[in-house]
Design a protein around this motif. Structure first.
Motif, PDB file in Angstrom:
ATOM      1  N   GLY A   1      -0.312  -9.045   2.470  1.00  0.00           N
ATOM      2  CA  GLY A   1      -0.052  -7.625   2.252  1.00  0.00           C
ATOM      3  C   GLY A   1      -1.175  -6.740   2.756  1.00  0.00           C
ATOM      4  O   GLY A   1      -0.934  -5.673   3.326  1.00  0.00           O
ATOM      5  N   THR A   2      -2.431  -7.181   2.558  1.00  0.00           N
ATOM      6  CA  THR A   2      -3.567  -6.401   3.029  1.00  0.00           C
ATOM      7  C   THR A   2      -3.560  -6.276   4.550  1.00  0.00           C
ATOM      8  O   THR A   2      -3.799  -5.200   5.102  1.00  0.00           O
ATOM      9  CB  THR A   2      -4.883  -7.052   2.558  1.00  0.00           C
ATOM     10  N   CYS A   3      -3.276  -7.372   5.223  1.00  0.00           N
ATOM     11  CA  CYS A   3      -3.216  -7.328   6.695  1.00  0.00           C
ATOM     12  C   CYS A   3      -2.106  -6.400   7.173  1.00  0.00           C
ATOM     13  O   CYS A   3      -2.294  -5.616   8.124  1.00  0.00           O
ATOM     14  CB  CYS A   3      -3.013  -8.733   7.248  1.00  0.00           C
ATOM     15  N   ILE A   4      -0.953  -6.470   6.510  1.00  0.00           N
ATOM     16  CA  ILE A   4       0.161  -5.591   6.891  1.00  0.00           C
ATOM     17  C   ILE A   4      -0.220  -4.131   6.657  1.00  0.00           C
ATOM     18  O   ILE A   4       0.061  -3.248   7.496  1.00  0.00           O
ATOM     19  CB  ILE A   4       1.423  -5.961   6.094  1.00  0.00           C
ATOM     20  N   ALA A   5      -0.870  -3.839   5.526  1.00  0.00           N
ATOM     21  CA  ALA A   5      -1.268  -2.466   5.229  1.00  0.00           C
ATOM     22  C   ALA A   5      -2.278  -1.956   6.250  1.00  0.00           C
ATOM     23  O   ALA A   5      -2.214  -0.787   6.674  1.00  0.00           O
ATOM     24  CB  ALA A   5      -1.857  -2.378   3.821  1.00  0.00           C
ATOM     25  N   ILE A   6      -3.225  -2.799   6.657  1.00  0.00           N
ATOM     26  CA  ILE A   6      -4.214  -2.394   7.655  1.00  0.00           C
ATOM     27  C   ILE A   6      -3.532  -2.083   8.987  1.00  0.00           C
ATOM     28  O   ILE A   6      -3.874  -1.108   9.667  1.00  0.00           O
ATOM     29  CB  ILE A   6      -5.280  -3.487   7.823  1.00  0.00           C
ATOM     30  N   VAL A   7      -2.546  -2.915   9.361  1.00  0.00           N
ATOM     31  CA  VAL A   7      -1.783  -2.641  10.584  1.00  0.00           C
ATOM     32  C   VAL A   7      -1.100  -1.276  10.478  1.00  0.00           C
ATOM     33  O   VAL A   7      -1.090  -0.485  11.433  1.00  0.00           O
ATOM     34  CB  VAL A   7      -0.754  -3.751  10.839  1.00  0.00           C
ATOM     35  N   GLY A   8      -0.534  -0.979   9.301  1.00  0.00           N
ATOM     36  CA  GLY A   8       0.104   0.311   9.104  1.00  0.00           C
ATOM     37  C   GLY A   8      -0.870   1.465   9.191  1.00  0.00           C
ATOM     38  O   GLY A   8      -0.561   2.522   9.763  1.00  0.00           O
ATOM     39  N   VAL A   9      -2.086   1.293   8.623  1.00  0.00           N
ATOM     40  CA  VAL A   9      -3.106   2.343   8.700  1.00  0.00           C
ATOM     41  C   VAL A   9      -3.502   2.611  10.148  1.00  0.00           C
ATOM     42  O   VAL A   9      -3.600   3.768  10.584  1.00  0.00           O
ATOM     43  CB  VAL A   9      -4.342   1.942   7.866  1.00  0.00           C
ATOM     44  N   VAL A  10      -3.740   1.539  10.905  1.00  0.00           N
ATOM     45  CA  VAL A  10      -4.085   1.700  12.315  1.00  0.00           C
ATOM     46  C   VAL A  10      -2.948   2.395  13.057  1.00  0.00           C
ATOM     47  O   VAL A  10      -3.167   3.294  13.882  1.00  0.00           O
ATOM     48  CB  VAL A  10      -4.399   0.335  12.950  1.00  0.00           C
ATOM     49  N   GLY A  11      -1.717   1.998  12.742  1.00  0.00           N
ATOM     50  CA  GLY A  11      -0.572   2.637  13.385  1.00  0.00           C
ATOM     51  C   GLY A  11      -0.475   4.115  13.063  1.00  0.00           C
ATOM     52  O   GLY A  11      -0.158   4.929  13.939  1.00  0.00           O
ATOM     53  N   LEU A  12      -0.774   4.478  11.806  1.00  0.00           N
ATOM     54  CA  LEU A  12      -0.714   5.887  11.432  1.00  0.00           C
ATOM     55  C   LEU A  12      -1.816   6.686  12.126  1.00  0.00           C
ATOM     56  O   LEU A  12      -1.600   7.818  12.555  1.00  0.00           O
ATOM     57  CB  LEU A  12      -0.832   6.026   9.911  1.00  0.00           C
ATOM     58  N   LEU A  13      -3.013   6.087  12.241  1.00  0.00           N
ATOM     59  CA  LEU A  13      -4.095   6.766  12.942  1.00  0.00           C
ATOM     60  C   LEU A  13      -3.745   6.992  14.410  1.00  0.00           C
ATOM     61  O   LEU A  13      -4.042   8.043  14.989  1.00  0.00           O
ATOM     62  CB  LEU A  13      -5.390   5.962  12.827  1.00  0.00           C
ATOM     63  N   ILE A  14      -3.111   5.997  15.030  1.00  0.00           N
ATOM     64  CA  ILE A  14      -2.706   6.138  16.431  1.00  0.00           C
ATOM     65  C   ILE A  14      -1.600   7.174  16.572  1.00  0.00           C
ATOM     66  O   ILE A  14      -1.559   7.951  17.536  1.00  0.00           O
ATOM     67  CB  ILE A  14      -2.255   4.778  16.981  1.00  0.00           C
TER      68      ILE A  14
END
Length: 351
Positions: free
Chosen positions: A171-184
């Motif tokens: 879940g943490t890895c998925i959330a980090i991917v989502g954060v990076v995606g939102l920043l992009i």
């Protein structure tokens, strides 16, 4: 040692606190219990509390955009209005339960710091959260601030030696991917002053403070009732935030009636009513149900932001927020309980 489980209402989410056994070592009795009418009512109340709390960032944004308030002045009034009511509720709850143990005030400076810690973290959470909303949408700032779930799990592992389940890491890895995606997905480079990315990064600072708040709440709740801890945290936060508007050049009073209605509504609806309903409901439903239903809050914030503030999210932003929600949910399911140090006394020492 007999297992004691307290479900605490903390800000917008809660901590499952075990004194004796780690959460994953014993099955949750609420997980295997068939749903009853009372449980279903608690789920409805839980969803309602999430919707009530979702109004908080929207009303704060209205006060800042339409009444000239600054983020720290807005945060001050949220707690200044709510703290007296929370104190009354805490005192009434103690009397209603006919608590025989008197409330013990700390006698040393170290104990005062121990009690004031959650209030310091809470003031930083709201200051960072509301500041972030000056640069990005209420929905993005809310979901970023609530990235505290993976941070709490990591802190419990590092500080208390409680290794999370594999679901937490996934879940943490998925959330980090989502954060990076939102920043992009946000417009403008990270270094751009006034860009949405700046708001997302400020909100992440609030998430770190949120995680510290939850961990401190878990420790304090071994010595005080949850309602008392929350009332003390709100009171300390109000005192700490009081001088900041003057130091930062922010107005203390809103410029119109809309601002006053927004501040009062934010304090009563989101902080007092929403959190009180949350505290009642989370003790009556399973942790899995709570983690699922509470994800209604950022979704409701996004919908209210669209309806009230006319904040539009594009498809990439919506997708990134959805990925973060999935990751946070899985991280909460796989995280260990936050177990305080056993040397912390059950009641504050008198000397």
């Amino acid at each position: 040692m007999q297992q004691i489980k307290q479900t605490l209402e903390c800000g917008h989410y809660y901590v499952n606190l075990h004194c004796g056994d780690i959460l994953n070592s014993q099955p949750d009795p609420l997980e295997s219990k068939p749903a009853t009418g009372h449980d279903r009512l608690a789920v409805v109340v839980l969803a309602g509390s999430a919707c009530l709390m979702a109004t908080g960032p929207i009303l704060a944004s209205v006060a800042m955009r339409q009444a000239g308030m600054g983020p720290f002045g807005t945060a001050f009034w949220r707690f200044a209005i709510a703290a007296p009511l929370l104190i009354v509720l805490a005192v009434a709850g103690r009397r209603r339960s006919q608590e025989q143990t008197p409330f013990v005030w700390p006698k040393t400076f170290a104990r005062w710091l121990w009690i004031g810690g959650p209030g310091v973290a809470l003031a930083l959470v709201m200051g960072a959260w509301f500041t972030a909303m000056l640069y990005t949408t209420a929905a993005a700032a809310t979901i970023m601030t609530n990235m505290q779930a993976p941070m709490v799990g990591l802190a419990a592992w590092i500080l208390f030696g409680q290794r999370p389940r594999w679901l937490f890491f996934a879940g943490t890895c998925i959330a980090i991917v989502g954060v990076v995606g939102l920043l992009i997905a946000e417009p403008g480079p990270i270094t751009m002053v006034g860009g949405n990315v700046t708001g997302d990064l400020i909100a992440l600072i609030g998430a770190v403070a949120y995680a510290a708040y939850l961990l401190q709440i878990a420790r304090l709740s071994r010595s005080y009732k949850p309602a008392e801890v929350i009332a003390m945290a709100a009171s300390v936060a109000a005192v700490l935030l009081l001088p900041l508007p003057a130091l930062l050049g922010e107005p203390y009073l809103p410029g119109n009636a809309t601002g006053w209605w927004s501040l009062v509504g934010m304090s009563l609806v989101a902080q007092v009513f929403g959190h009180s309903a949350l505290g009642w409901a989370v003790a009556r439903v399973s942790s899995a149900a709570s983690a699922s239903v509470l994800l209604v809050q950022p979704v409701a914030t996004a919908i209210l932001g669209w309806l009230v503030l006319h904040e539009l999210l594009d498809a990439w932003q919506i997708g990134a927020i959805g990925v973060i929600l999935v990751g946070v949910f899985l991280a909460k399911r796989g995280a260990p309980a936050t177990q305080p140090d056993e040397n912390t006394p059950d009641r504050p020492v008198s000397s």
